[in-house]
Structures are given as structure tokens and as C-alpha cells.
Design an enzyme around this catalytic site. Structure first.
Site, PDB file in Angstrom:
ATOM      1  CB  SER A  16      -0.944   0.002   1.205  1.00  0.00           C
ATOM      2  OG  SER A  16      -0.223  -0.088   2.427  1.00  0.00           O
ATOM      3  CD  GLU A  18       0.741   8.212   4.896  1.00  0.00           C
ATOM      4  OE1 GLU A  18       0.371   7.240   5.594  1.00  0.00           O
ATOM      5  OE2 GLU A  18       1.390   9.182   5.333  1.00  0.00           O
ATOM      6  CG  ASP A 109       0.290  15.999  14.650  1.00  0.00           C
ATOM      7  OD1 ASP A 109       0.537  14.933  15.252  1.00  0.00           O
ATOM      8  OD2 ASP A 109       0.750  16.280  13.529  1.00  0.00           O
ATOM      9  CG  PHE A 219       9.717  13.898   8.444  1.00  0.00           C
ATOM     10  CD1 PHE A 219       9.263  15.191   8.562  1.00  0.00           C
ATOM     11  CD2 PHE A 219       9.747  13.325   7.186  1.00  0.00           C
ATOM     12  CE1 PHE A 219       8.850  15.920   7.445  1.00  0.00           C
ATOM     13  CE2 PHE A 219       9.344  14.037   6.067  1.00  0.00           C
ATOM     14  CZ  PHE A 219       8.893  15.335   6.192  1.00  0.00           C
ATOM     15  CG  HIS A 269       1.427   2.006   4.600  1.00  0.00           C
ATOM     16  ND1 HIS A 269       0.385   2.118   3.693  1.00  0.00           N
ATOM     17  CD2 HIS A 269       1.527   3.226   5.205  1.00  0.00           C
ATOM     18  CE1 HIS A 269      -0.118   3.333   3.747  1.00  0.00           C
ATOM     19  NE2 HIS A 269       0.562   4.037   4.647  1.00  0.00           N
TER      20      HIS A 269
END
Length: 301
Positions: A16, A18, A109, A219, A269
Site C-alpha cells: 500500500s 501513502e 496532532d 520527521f 506500507h
């Protein structure tokens, strides 16, 4: 170090991808090209991120709608920060109306940004577990949730994270997608604890091919992940030279996936950053099977 070897086509591995909503016409064109290229790997779904408090509702909805028009299996992220239950339900109805049947359910968030205190909205869902249960009460959606091999930055410990994951599953989650990580031993230890807690849903590793080391380190600092020294040592010397960095990044991600497959993992993913080059190169290096899945005409319409 030798590059990871090309394996025979693996038709039993599920993938998959994103994406995030594009912010310009140029970025939009790049996204459709990326989605079209990655569709060749027959993904189970392509998910689109959703800003906390509905900050990207319109572009997320537009992106998901277009993916569905392209004949691609699209899922939408959904958050509950800064919204009442009624407002969340209205968002769900809008996505359901365009054909969405799969949500990646997240708390989101805090309004003040990563690192600030989180306070549930009065009349809203307090967390992702409640949101998953709320979704399950609306329709028979496919519900994916997040998982954190190195623990969520706001959790006191891994045990608390696993308890929250169990609550998400009790609420109706059918799959967990992990935050990106680079140490497979961390993931394996986490998965062992998850299974010992009686959680049986698929826990899918999140894979992030490194487009930019400095960006990934940033990140990681925000989301509780870590960038090991050995990875930084490989990438730092070429981080400002994209043509030299790409082969290193591809090899690192391919090796990570090969090792996870050897440990029995059969689903991945990818965090694509809306770019296909590294992701497709990694998929080809590992030997993931391709199909002729050309999207419908008018993809960029």
C-alpha cells in the site's frame, strides 16, 4: 557492501502507498504520475493524509475522489482533533458519498502542533480508539489505525502504546500501519509484544525510502522514531548529491524489506512523499510483481 539482489517476482506480498494532498498544480500533476506508476504493483490501497481539525478536508476529498476515478483503491485518513462527533460524522458522510469505504483512523496532532499538550474537543472523540468505534457504528468500513514500534512520543512507555492499540482493535480496527522505522529488531520486538497482548490484526511495517536525510531526521524527531547512526553514516556523505544518494537509499530500503520478508512479514506500507522514483526502484529491486493496471483516461482532469 553488495546491493540487495533481485528476487523472483513476489505475488504474495501485499503493498500500500501513502500520499498527501498536493498544494499546487505542478504538485498535483506529479501526484497523478506517481499514483499511475505505483498502481502497477497492484496495491491493496492508496491512502491520502488528512490535516488535524479538517485543515485539508477539501484537498484530501478531491485527491481521494480523483484516485477513485482513476480506478485505484483509495483510502482516506481521518482525525478527530478539533471537531465534535457530529462534525466528524459529516466528514465521513462526504467521503462515503464519493465512494470511500476505508479510513485510516488517527487522533491527529494537537492544535498547537507536535509537542504541545493534547486536549480532546468537547463533544468530540477523545482518541483514535473512540474514533474507530464511532466509525464502526456508522457503517461496515475497513478501518486502519497507527502503531508505533518505538512508541508514540506522548506515550509513557511501549506498554501504554500496545494497550491503546488493543483499544483501537476492540473499537473495530482491522489493520495497523506502523510509523516508519529503520531497525527491524525494534519492529520484531514490538510485534512479539503485540501478539502476546492478544492482538491478531495485521501489523504492517511503514517503509520510508530516504529522499533527504536531514528531512527524515527532522520527521523522526517529531514522531518518536529514530535514525540509527549506521544509516546516517551511509547517507550523510551523499545527502547533498541526489544522484549519488538515490542508489544508497534504494539499497538500504530494499535490504530492510528483504530482511523483514525473511522474518515472515508479507505486507508493507510505503510513505511515498508523493514521488515514485525511489519507491518503484525499491519495489523492483526486491522483486515485487507488476501488473498492467493502466488508470482510466483523464487522470489529471
Amino acid at each position: 557492501m553488495k546491493p540487495a539482489t533481485l528476487s523472483p517476482a513476489r505475488k504474495d506480498i501485499r503493498l500500500s502507498f501513502e500520499f498527501f494532498p498536493p498544494k499546487s498544480a505542478e504538485a498535483e500533476g506529479q501526484l497523478w504520475e506517481t499514483a499511475a506508476e505505483l498502481s502497477a504493483y497492484d496495491p491493496g490501497f492508496m491512502s491520502v493524509t488528512y490535516g488535524a481539525g479538517g485543515s485539508t478536508k477539501v484537498p484530501t476529498l478531491s485527491t481521494v475522489r480523483q484516485l477513485l476515478k482513476m480506478g485505484l483503491p483509495a483510502a482516506s485518513h481521518l482525525t478527530c482533533v478539533g471537531a465534535t462527533k457530529e462534525e466528524v460524522h459529516a466528514v465521513v458522510a462526504d467521503f462515503q458519498a464519493v465512494g470511500v469505504r476505508h479510513f485510516v483512523t488517527l487522533r491527529g496532532d494537537p492544535p498547537g502542533g507536535v509537542g504541545t499538550a493534547y486536549h480532546p474537543h468537547p463533544g468530540g472523540y477523545a482518541n483514535a480508539a473512540e474514533l474507530a468505534a464511532g466509525l464502526r457504528g456508522l457503517a461496515d468500513f475497513e478501518i486502519s489505525v497507527s502503531a508505533y514500534p518505538e512508541k508514540h512520543p506522548q506515550s509513557p512507555d511501549v506498554a501504554a502504546d500496545i494497550d491503546m492499540l488493543k483499544r483501537k482493535v476492540d473499537g473495530g480496527a482491522t489493520r495497523a500501519l506502523t510509523q516508519f522505522f529503520f531497525e527491524n529488531d525494534d519492529f520484531e520486538r514490538y510485534l512479539e509484544r503485540v501478539r502476546k497482548a492478544g492482538i491478531t490484526i495485521p501489523v504492517v511495517p511503514g517503509i520510508l525510502p530516504v529522499h533527504n536525510l536531514s528531512q527524515v531526521q527532522k520527521f523522526a524527531g517529531m514522531c518518536g522514531a529514530s535514525v540509527p547512526g549506521w544509516l546516517a553514516d551511509r547517507l550523510a556523505p551523499v545527502d547533498d548529491r541526489p544522484q549519488e544518494r538515490a542508489p544508497v537509499a534504494i539499497d538500504l530500503a530494499a535490504r530492510q524489506i528483504e530482511d523483514l520478508i525473511a522474518r515472515g512479514i508479507g505486507e508493507f506500507h510505503f510513505y511515498t512523499m508523493n514521488r515514485a522514483t525511489l519507491v518503484s526502484a525499491v519495489c523492483d529491486r526486491v522483486g515485487f510483481a507488476k501488473i498492467d493496471r493502466r488508470p482510466a483516461a483523464g487522470a489529471a482532469a
